[in-house]
Design a protein around this motif. Structure first.
Motif, PDB file in Angstrom:
ATOM      1  N   PRO A  87       0.789  -1.242   0.000  1.00 35.25           N
ATOM      2  CA  PRO A  87       0.000   0.000   0.000  1.00 35.25           C
ATOM      3  C   PRO A  87       0.823   1.297   0.000  1.00 35.25           C
ATOM      4  CG  PRO A  87      -0.846  -1.535   1.641  1.00 35.25           C
ATOM      5  CD  PRO A  87       0.441  -2.112   1.125  1.00 35.25           C
ATOM      6  N   LYS A  88       1.890   1.364   0.746  1.00 35.43           N
ATOM      7  CA  LYS A  88       2.601   2.646   0.866  1.00 35.43           C
ATOM      8  C   LYS A  88       3.693   2.829  -0.179  1.00 35.43           C
ATOM      9  CE  LYS A  88       3.646   1.789   5.246  1.00 35.43           C
ATOM     10  NZ  LYS A  88       2.933   0.504   5.428  1.00 35.43           N
ATOM     11  N   ASP A 268      16.414  -1.828  -6.368  1.00 30.78           N
ATOM     12  CA  ASP A 268      17.270  -1.102  -5.449  1.00 30.78           C
ATOM     13  C   ASP A 268      16.290  -0.597  -4.401  1.00 30.78           C
ATOM     14  OD1 ASP A 268      18.727   0.667  -4.026  1.00 30.78           O
ATOM     15  OD2 ASP A 268      19.367   1.905  -5.705  1.00 30.78           O
TER      16      ASP A 268
ATOM     17  N   SER B 205       8.592  13.482   6.669  1.00 32.96           N
ATOM     18  CA  SER B 205       8.038  13.158   7.986  1.00 32.96           C
ATOM     19  C   SER B 205       8.874  13.614   9.176  1.00 32.96           C
ATOM     20  CB  SER B 205       7.826  11.658   8.089  1.00 32.96           C
ATOM     21  OG  SER B 205       7.226  11.176   6.924  1.00 32.96           O
ATOM     22  N   SER B 206      10.191  13.625   9.041  1.00 33.85           N
ATOM     23  CA  SER B 206      11.005  13.983  10.203  1.00 33.85           C
ATOM     24  C   SER B 206      11.110  15.493  10.361  1.00 33.85           C
ATOM     25  CB  SER B 206      12.404  13.369  10.100  1.00 33.85           C
ATOM     26  OG  SER B 206      13.196  14.093   9.186  1.00 33.85           O
ATOM     27  N   THR B 316       9.958   8.591  -0.659  1.00 37.93           N
ATOM     28  CA  THR B 316       9.258   7.404  -0.154  1.00 37.93           C
ATOM     29  C   THR B 316       7.829   7.758   0.258  1.00 37.93           C
ATOM     30  OG1 THR B 316       9.972   7.597   2.156  1.00 37.93           O
ATOM     31  CG2 THR B 316      11.412   6.419   0.675  1.00 37.93           C
ATOM     32  N   ASN B 317       7.638   8.925   0.862  1.00 41.65           N
ATOM     33  CA  ASN B 317       6.277   9.306   1.267  1.00 41.65           C
ATOM     34  C   ASN B 317       5.320   9.370   0.083  1.00 41.65           C
ATOM     35  OD1 ASN B 317       6.401   9.546   4.087  1.00 41.65           O
ATOM     36  ND2 ASN B 317       7.369  11.544   3.948  1.00 41.65           N
ATOM     37  N   ALA B 319       5.506   7.590  -2.602  1.00 42.45           N
ATOM     38  CA  ALA B 319       5.440   6.343  -3.366  1.00 42.45           C
ATOM     39  C   ALA B 319       4.032   5.748  -3.335  1.00 42.45           C
ATOM     40  CB  ALA B 319       6.448   5.333  -2.805  1.00 42.45           C
ATOM     41  N   ARG B 320       3.251   6.122  -2.307  1.00 48.20           N
ATOM     42  CA  ARG B 320       1.906   5.545  -2.191  1.00 48.20           C
ATOM     43  C   ARG B 320       0.956   6.077  -3.257  1.00 48.20           C
ATOM     44  NH1 ARG B 320       0.603   6.821   3.644  1.00 48.20           N
ATOM     45  NH2 ARG B 320       2.865   6.763   3.745  1.00 48.20           N
ATOM     46  N   THR B 360      15.068  10.131  -4.774  1.00 51.74           N
ATOM     47  CA  THR B 360      15.317   8.764  -5.218  1.00 51.74           C
ATOM     48  C   THR B 360      16.806   8.571  -5.485  1.00 51.74           C
ATOM     49  OG1 THR B 360      13.128   8.732  -6.205  1.00 51.74           O
ATOM     50  CG2 THR B 360      14.643   7.021  -6.921  1.00 51.74           C
ATOM     51  N   LEU B 363      18.915   8.294  -2.325  1.00 50.40           N
ATOM     52  CA  LEU B 363      18.831   7.035  -1.573  1.00 50.40           C
ATOM     53  C   LEU B 363      19.306   5.830  -2.372  1.00 50.40           C
ATOM     54  CD1 LEU B 363      15.358   7.448   0.169  1.00 50.40           C
ATOM     55  CD2 LEU B 363      17.618   7.645   1.191  1.00 50.40           C
ATOM     56  N   SER B 364      19.735   6.064  -3.605  1.00 49.44           N
ATOM     57  CA  SER B 364      20.087   4.924  -4.454  1.00 49.44           C
ATOM     58  C   SER B 364      21.393   4.296  -4.005  1.00 49.44           C
ATOM     59  CB  SER B 364      20.226   5.374  -5.909  1.00 49.44           C
ATOM     60  OG  SER B 364      18.989   5.838  -6.352  1.00 49.44           O
ATOM     61  N   ALA B 365      21.477   2.990  -4.283  1.00 46.72           N
ATOM     62  CA  ALA B 365      22.700   2.263  -3.944  1.00 46.72           C
ATOM     63  C   ALA B 365      23.882   2.980  -4.570  1.00 46.72           C
ATOM     64  CB  ALA B 365      22.596   0.836  -4.469  1.00 46.72           C
ATOM     65  N   ARG B 368      23.746   6.580  -1.472  1.00 49.30           N
ATOM     66  CA  ARG B 368      23.103   6.729  -0.186  1.00 49.30           C
ATOM     67  C   ARG B 368      24.091   7.203   0.901  1.00 49.30           C
ATOM     68  NH1 ARG B 368      22.159   3.012   3.838  1.00 49.30           N
ATOM     69  NH2 ARG B 368      20.234   3.324   5.012  1.00 49.30           N
ATOM     70  N   TYR B 372      22.781  10.804   1.492  1.00 46.91           N
ATOM     71  CA  TYR B 372      21.791  10.746   2.573  1.00 46.91           C
ATOM     72  C   TYR B 372      22.446  10.634   3.948  1.00 46.91           C
ATOM     73  CZ  TYR B 372      17.941   9.457   5.498  1.00 46.91           C
ATOM     74  OH  TYR B 372      17.040   9.445   6.523  1.00 46.91           O
ATOM     75  N   GLN B 376      22.528  13.329   7.041  1.00 46.00           N
ATOM     76  CA  GLN B 376      22.029  13.030   8.390  1.00 46.00           C
ATOM     77  C   GLN B 376      23.035  13.426   9.456  1.00 46.00           C
ATOM     78  OE1 GLN B 376      20.955   8.869   8.715  1.00 46.00           O
ATOM     79  NE2 GLN B 376      18.905   9.485   9.299  1.00 46.00           N
TER      80      GLN B 376
END
Lengths: 476, 492
Positions: A87-88, A268, B205-206, B316-317, B319-320, B360, B363-365, B368, B372, B376
């Motif tokens: 879903p996400k 990936d 989100s953070s 990622t958020n 992606a839904r 994207t 965060l890719s191999a 990252r 990323y 952090q």
């Protein structure tokens, strides 16, 4: 040249919590599609996960029983990939900091007991289900399973044959079921297995490219798929070829192992810490508390059954195969201190019936009290063994205890000599030919008269008393 | 009339809640076509709620009257409202109606607030100009040719144009503070974890926090009082006790130590803005505060760090939004892959795509660790640097934005220039600190300038106290924009 296989297992065990991992929806199998969902497990915009403490406890319990080190701090990550039943667009899992590491699965191998080392155990959520619709161009989605808690248990590549892999998986399944953290149902997907397989020349310590096999949803599939894949890899090397690392899928209908479509594996996963959840912090006390609740594990229980009850290894193994069965056995023995008699009845008649009807021990119709009531009647000599089996069958059908059935059916053993003598006389008179044979010295003919007597009394005749009467009558 | 004023007026039954709601609804009818602050107006629900408020006030039972009884409030359109379209100003969610209320929405309803509707924004909160809205930009009530700021352009413009008594926006890298500063109103970004994010449609989100936008500091405090607090449905919300913010306003600010980072007024800052901020800081000195210069040497890395982390989380958020369960789905696609690709290509706007691609990639191999993880680490350093600074000062002051509102379409083709305009707001976001923007003057063109005050984590009280004292002295937000007589309107 000889080859040996190098196998590692990845096992997904569904943790049998009442609710899902990150929301309050029931985690139940078999409900109407999409009835067990909410904004959280559907990944609706704005919904946030809240960790199910019970699932964590179950995973700690499993980790503890497997001798793993449970970490005081672990953390959740997002694993990104697109699939309609996810879903996400990401799965919440533990990647960089798993719940537990180390430990092993104690397994009976052909060469003795060995512990298959565990690399890690982590907690993650399950995806939904994709169902191909009745029409070929339609795909149906069921999100009831989405968000169900899983523990993923990853072993080191320390297994060297399909048989060992199956033994290891069986041992793990048994432990998880003993802990009551997973129901072990492979058909329903409560326990799923994937394997990494490579082969190398015997005696070598090199790491050769490995393939990953999915869809190993029964012990038989595990064994078959590995066998096929190992043979394939050996054949490739023998022909001078090379193995490409890739994902394979076992097709149970064709009994073959095939590569998945390359599209599905070009992943990936772009792991990123899950910002919606705090790191999972556990105090030493909490970890110790869960460990202290540990039940006796199958291996220990089997050993105890051998020593405490004097049972042979094979019987102890059967009786400790499942925790409810072992509990059942011990409940009976508490009421009737004849472990051998109890074991005999449990292993033959009880397991026979349960196996035939596919009924779990937990819903066994014959209570320990009822079984013991039967053993008591046998012990007192009130019923013959043959009658006992009949009474057991009735207890199994009706759920009544033995004295009730004996009473209702008038099945009590006939030990009354006068009554039996009358019947025996009738039989001897009706069978002059057989009587002549006895007189001619054929002692075995006694069995015939015994059989007739049992027929006539519907098996109720007390065999010892009956034998005495027959002998006496014939000698006259 | 301020939110506080309306509160007094409806409670004393000087005006009815229906009259108040109706007045705002009429103002929305009149001004929204030009300003574009609202994406959805919930007229019928608002009038219903107002009638119920009138009933409760009429019944006179104190315990049934909420803290925001009858107050007309509007919400940024990334806050989920049960039964009311919530779009994030994206074509992706055009027509999406959530089946649940965000926690803040439940709290506002519980407090008796009258919800007027949903406000414009940059698509999925990505932007600093409100230009990137799939439903047309929102405009600055002080000058309709200019941006109201972003991403909470709607919340700031609605309050500035008196189309709502107060509003809730969301702040990821400055999305409440910068529009508040551009529109001459007050906007607060609360400490991360102070207000529940449950139901806030995530960008990063953070970093995301819901924050009040209002005409003055007191109104802001009243709104925060209504929505702050721990929420078991948001694992990142904190159980830290919530003080009575309104109560803390009256305390004398004398003795507070205010730090002015030398990096904030460096070359990148417009001289007019820098001048206004310096004067504001002098005002604090006049109020008995101790002003001192501080240094935040990692300041120069903040924007890069912010954009790496925020975009990574956003990728990622978002992606839904795959066209499977809700939202836009491209018609007639051959397979899943095409369905995803076309749905996302057709329904996301340019800035959202840019950030998803950036995230994207981050965060890719192979990238990252370099991008990323390094970002952090820098974030941790920035947070430590603030913690160190807060050992010697109570507040950190600076401009909210290095420049006043720019013309609407400016910087839209130059993402980097737009990202850099967040230089003063992203640091507090990265460190999870509360920050407020208060009006501190006007440019020669008559555009509002904002002063930012950032405080220690969970110390919104000190932020409010200082901002309120300054506001009472400087009184910059006493004049509303003279709508309809904009000097630059003819230039459009």
């Amino acid at each position: 040249m000889g080859y040996e296989a190098v196998i590692g297992l990845e096992i997904h065990a569904q943790l049998q919590t009442r609710t899902k991992l990150f929301c309050a929806c029931p985690a139940t199998f078999g409900a109407e599609p999409n009835t067990l969902t909410c904004p959280v497990c559907l990944g609706l915009p704005g919904a946030l996960p809240v960790l199910n403490r019970r699932a964590v406890e179950f995973a700690i319990r499993a980790a503890g029983a497997l001798g793993c080190t449970v970490h005081r701090e672990s953390a959740f990550d997002r694993k990104s990939y697109f699939y309609p039943d996810l879903p996400k667009g990401y799965q919440i899992t533990q990647y960089t900091r798993p719940l537990a590491t180390g430990g092993g699965i104690e397994t009976d191998m052909p060469d003795g007991v060995r512990s298959v080392p565990i690399r890690r155990i982590h907690i993650e959520e399950d995806a939904g289900r994709t169902v191909r619709g009745p029409a070929a161009d339609r795909v149906l989605l069921d999100f009831n399973r989405a968000g169900t808690p899983l523990a993923e248990i990853v072993t080191e590549p320390a297994i060297s044959s399909p048989a060992e892999a199956v033994a290891c998986l069986k041992a793990l399944r048994q432990i998880l079921m003993y802990l009551e953290v997973c129901n072990g149902n492979m058909e329903e997907g409560s326990l799923r297995c994937e394997a990494n397989v490579s082969v190398r020349p015997l005696g070598s310590t090199e790491h050769r490219p490995r393939t990953e096999i999915k869809n190993l949803n029964s012990f038989r599939f595990v064994e078959r798929a590995m066998r096929i894949e190992i043979d394939r890899q050996v054949a490739v090397y023998e022909a001078g070829g090379a193995i490409e690392p890739r994902t394979m899928c076992y097709d149970e209908n064709a009994d073959s192992v095939r590569p998945t479509r390359p599209k599905e594996e070009a992943h990936d996963y772009r792991y990123v810490p899950e910002p919606d959840l705090q790191p999972l912090r556990l105090s030493d006390e909490r970890i110790a508390e869960v460990a202290a609740e540990q039940p006796e594990l199958p291996r220990a229980r089997r050993a105890r059954f051998e020593t405490q009850y004097g049972l042979p290894r094979s019987a102890a193994e059967v009786l400790t195969a499942e925790r409810p069965l072992a509990d059942y056995f011990e409940d009976c023995v508490k009421l009737w201190l004849d472990p051998h008699a109890v074991a005999g009845w449990v292993m033959t008649d009880l397991l026979g019936g349960l196996g035939r009807d596919k009924v779990p021990v937990a819903s066994c119709p014959v209570t320990p009290n009822n079984l013991v009531s039967l053993l008591k009647l046998i012990h007192k000599g009130e019923i013959s063994h043959a009658m006992a089996r009949e009474i057991f069958a009735e207890m199994y059908r009706s759920g009544s205890d033995a004295p009730t059935i004996v009473h209702e059916k008038g099945l009590a053993q006939v030990s009354d000599a006068a009554e039996l003598r009358a019947v025996v006389e009738g039989i001897v008179d009706a069978n002059p030919a057989q009587f002549d044979k006895y007189l001619a010295g054929n002692e075995k003919i006694i069995d015939f008269f015994m059989g007739e007597l049992m027929k006539a009394t519907m098996g109720r005749a007390n065999p010892a008393v009956a034998l005495e009467i027959i002998k006496r009558k014939l000698k006259k | 009339m301020s939110l506080y004023g309306i509160k007094k007026a409806v409670l004393s039954r000087e005006i009815s809640c229906v009259e108040a709601a109706d007045a705002f609804l009429r103002r929305i009818d009149a001004l929204n076509p030009e300003i574009g602050a609202y994406l959805t107006v919930t007229r019928a629900q608002a009038l219903d709620a107002a009638r119920r408020s009138d009933d409760r006030i009429g019944a006179g039972r104190r315990d049934e009257i909420g803290h925001l009884e009858g107050i007309p409030i509007a919400l940024k359109d990334n806050i989920a409202t049960d039964g009311v379209r919530t779009t994030c100003a994206s074509r992706m969610l055009d027509g999406y109606v959530p089946p649940y209320d965000a926690t803040v929405v439940s709290m506002l309803k519980q407090a008796g607030a009258v919800l007027l509707g949903k406000l414009n924004m940059d698509e999925f909160s990505m932007g600093s100009s409100n230009f990137f809205s799939a439903f047309g930009p929102c405009r600055n009530p002080w000058d309709l040719s200019r941006t109201p700021g972003g991403s909470s352009g709607g919340p700031a413009a609605a309050v500035a144009a008196r189309m709502a008594a107060g509003s809730l926006g969301t702040d990821t890298g400055g999305s409440v503070r910068q529009p508040a500063s551009f529109c001459g109103v007050v906007g607060l970004r609360p400490t991360y974890g102070r207000v529940s994010r449950f139901g806030l449609i995530a960008f990063a989100s953070s970093l995301d926090q819901i924050g009040p936008v209002a005409r003055d500091v007191r109104d802001c405090a009243i709104l925060l009082d209504a929505v702050a607090g721990y929420d078991p449905r948001d694992s990142t919300s904190m159980p830290t006790p919530v003080p009575d913010y309104l109560h803390s306003l009256g305390e004398n600010p004398a003795g507070l130590r205010i730090g002015l980072p030398r990096e904030y007024l460096d070359g990148g800052c417009d001289p007019e803005v820098a001048g206004a901020v310096r004067k504001a800081v002098e005002t604090f000195a006049g109020l008995g505060c101790r002003v001192e210069e501080v240094s935040l040497p990692h300041h120069k890395h903040c924007v890069a760090t912010y954009y790496l982390l925020a975009s990574a989380e956003a990728s990622t958020n978002l992606a839904r939004y795959d066209g499977v369960r809700f939202g836009f789905r491209a018609p007639k696609t051959a397979d899943f892959s095409e369905m995803y690709t076309r749905s996302r290509t057709e329904a996301f706007g340019p800035e959202v795509k840019r950030r998803i691609m950036l995230g994207t990639h981050t965060l890719s191999a192979g990238y990252r660790d370099e991008w990323y993880l390094k970002a952090q680490k820098v974030r941790t350093l920035i947070a430590r640097e603030f913690a160190a600074a807060f050992r010697s000062v109570d507040l950190i002051a600076g401009p909210t934005s290095p420049a006043a509102a720019w013309r609407l379409a400016d910087r839209t083709d130059d993402p980097l220039a737009m990202y850099l305009s967040d230089a003063c707001t992203v640091p507090a976001s990265l460190a999870g600190l509360p920050g407020i923007s208060v009006p501190c003057g006007f440019t020669r063109d008559g555009l509002p300038i904002g002063l930012q005050l950032a405080g220690r984590q969970f110390d919104e009280e000190t932020v409010f106290r200082a901002a309120f004292a300054y506001e009472q002295t400087a009184r910059w937000n006493m004049t509303p924009p003279s709508l309809g007589h904009s000097t630059t309107k003819s230039a459009e």
